[in-house]
Design an enzyme around this catalytic site. Structure first.
Site, PDB file in Angstrom:
ATOM      1  N   HIS A 242       1.280  76.250 -13.743  1.00  0.00           N
ATOM      2  CA  HIS A 242       1.651  77.459 -13.016  1.00  0.00           C
ATOM      3  C   HIS A 242       2.719  77.227 -11.932  1.00  0.00           C
ATOM      4  O   HIS A 242       3.860  77.666 -12.060  1.00  0.00           O
ATOM      5  CB  HIS A 242       0.402  78.082 -12.380  1.00  0.00           C
ATOM      6  N   ASP A 243       2.326  76.580 -10.856  1.00  0.00           N
ATOM      7  CA  ASP A 243       3.144  76.578  -9.645  1.00  0.00           C
ATOM      8  C   ASP A 243       4.529  75.952  -9.788  1.00  0.00           C
ATOM      9  O   ASP A 243       5.468  76.411  -9.123  1.00  0.00           O
ATOM     10  CB  ASP A 243       2.378  75.900  -8.506  1.00  0.00           C
TER      11      ASP A 243
END
Length: 313
Positions: A242-243
């Site tokens: 994700h990040d």
């Protein structure tokens, strides 16, 4: 080329750790500070984890400020069931020796944004938006000074990953996300719609495993530990990452595609609390408030990540 100035607001977190490494590895980004928040684990643990990442990458010149310990109007939730009790389970990292700065993260954000030349600073948000929301409440003038905010958060077509309708970062503090989305700040969102395309398949993990540095080795150990949960949950060929998409967008925005839309946060319905309501087809008269990404070049993303992690010690 002048390095682009960023502050990373984070709740490490396996994918946070890798996003921070990606930023540190780029000569096009100047990381001014890490500000931590309660999210994946407690704010005390996220601050400790941030220090561990910086020491691992030999970047103890970057200060760490601990921010908010709880959300604005919500019972605190965590993602330790994914990231482990420490938030970064997997590698055996030594306890950090660098100090966490005594100044509260919200106060640091306000002063750093005010002190920077207007529109020179991006805030990269990898966790709940509590710190920025509190900074905006205390100092509304900072909204006009930021160059922009790049955040991992929300979802349109992917449902939720913490409730059936809500993505974790927005669910962990919906009131904070609502404040930021209504602030007028130029906002870019990398939602689950994008991150669920960026799967850490065995072949991509093998490329990272072949890198020589201790940072890459720690990244692989964290991905393997946290990935087991997502592999069991989704049954996909790999776990989503994700990040790091936020940093990848700053470095190579053509890896992603999206559009300017209105995004609102559901606050009051227990079934949809924290849900990002995305007006993709412009069916309301609400003005666009976010560049909402929808598509990702996953191979290009992992090429970028692999090249950069290879630069770290």
């Amino acid at each position: 080329m002048t390095a682009h100035r960023i502050i990373i607001d984070t709740d490490p977190g396996v994918d946070d750790a890798i996003a921070i490494m990606l930023a540190l590895a780029s000569d096009r980004l100047k990381v001014e500070a890490l500000v931590t928040v309660a999210g994946n684990v407690t704010v005390e643990q996220t601050a400790r984890n941030a220090c561990m990442i910086l020491e691992l990458a030999q970047r103890t010149d970057i200060p760490v400020h601990a921010g908010c310990a709880r959300p604005i109007g919500h019972t605190r939730v965590s993602a330790s069931h994914v990231h482990g009790v420490t938030g970064m389970d997997g590698p055996d990292l030594p306890a950090p020796t660098m100090p966490v700065q005594p100044r509260h993260g919200v106060d640091y954000l306000i002063d750093a944004i005010r002190d920077a030349p207007r529109h020179s600073l991006h805030l990269v948000m990898l966790g709940p938006m509590t710190n920025l929301a509190m900074a905006l409440i205390k100092a509304p003038d900072i909204a006009a000074r930021l160059r922009g905010v790049v955040a991992m958060g929300g979802a349109r077509c992917e449902g939720g990953n913490i409730t059936p309708s809500a993505e974790f970062n927005f669910y962990a503090d919906p009131e904070a996300a609502d404040i930021v989305l209504r602030s007028g700040i130029a906002l870019t969102l990398l939602p689950l719609d994008v991150t669920h395309q960026c799967l850490t398949t065995p072949a991509r993990l093998a490329r990272l495993r072949a890198l020589p540095g201790r940072c890459a080795s720690a990244a692989v150990a964290m991905l393997e530990a946290a990935g087991r949960f997502d592999l069991n949950k989704y049954g996909w060929a790999g776990a989503p990452l994700h990040d790091p998409c936020t940093i990848a967008w700053l470095l190579q925005p053509d890896l992603f595609a999206g559009r300017q839309v209105n995004v609102s946060i559901s606050l009051h319905d227990p079934l949809t609390r924290g849900m990002s309501v995305v007006d993709w087809w412009d069916t309301t008269d609400r003005p666009a408030n976010a560049l909402f990404m929808h598509d990702a070049n996953a191979d290009g993303f992992y090429d970028l990540l692999t090249r950069h992690l290879a630069r770290l010690p």
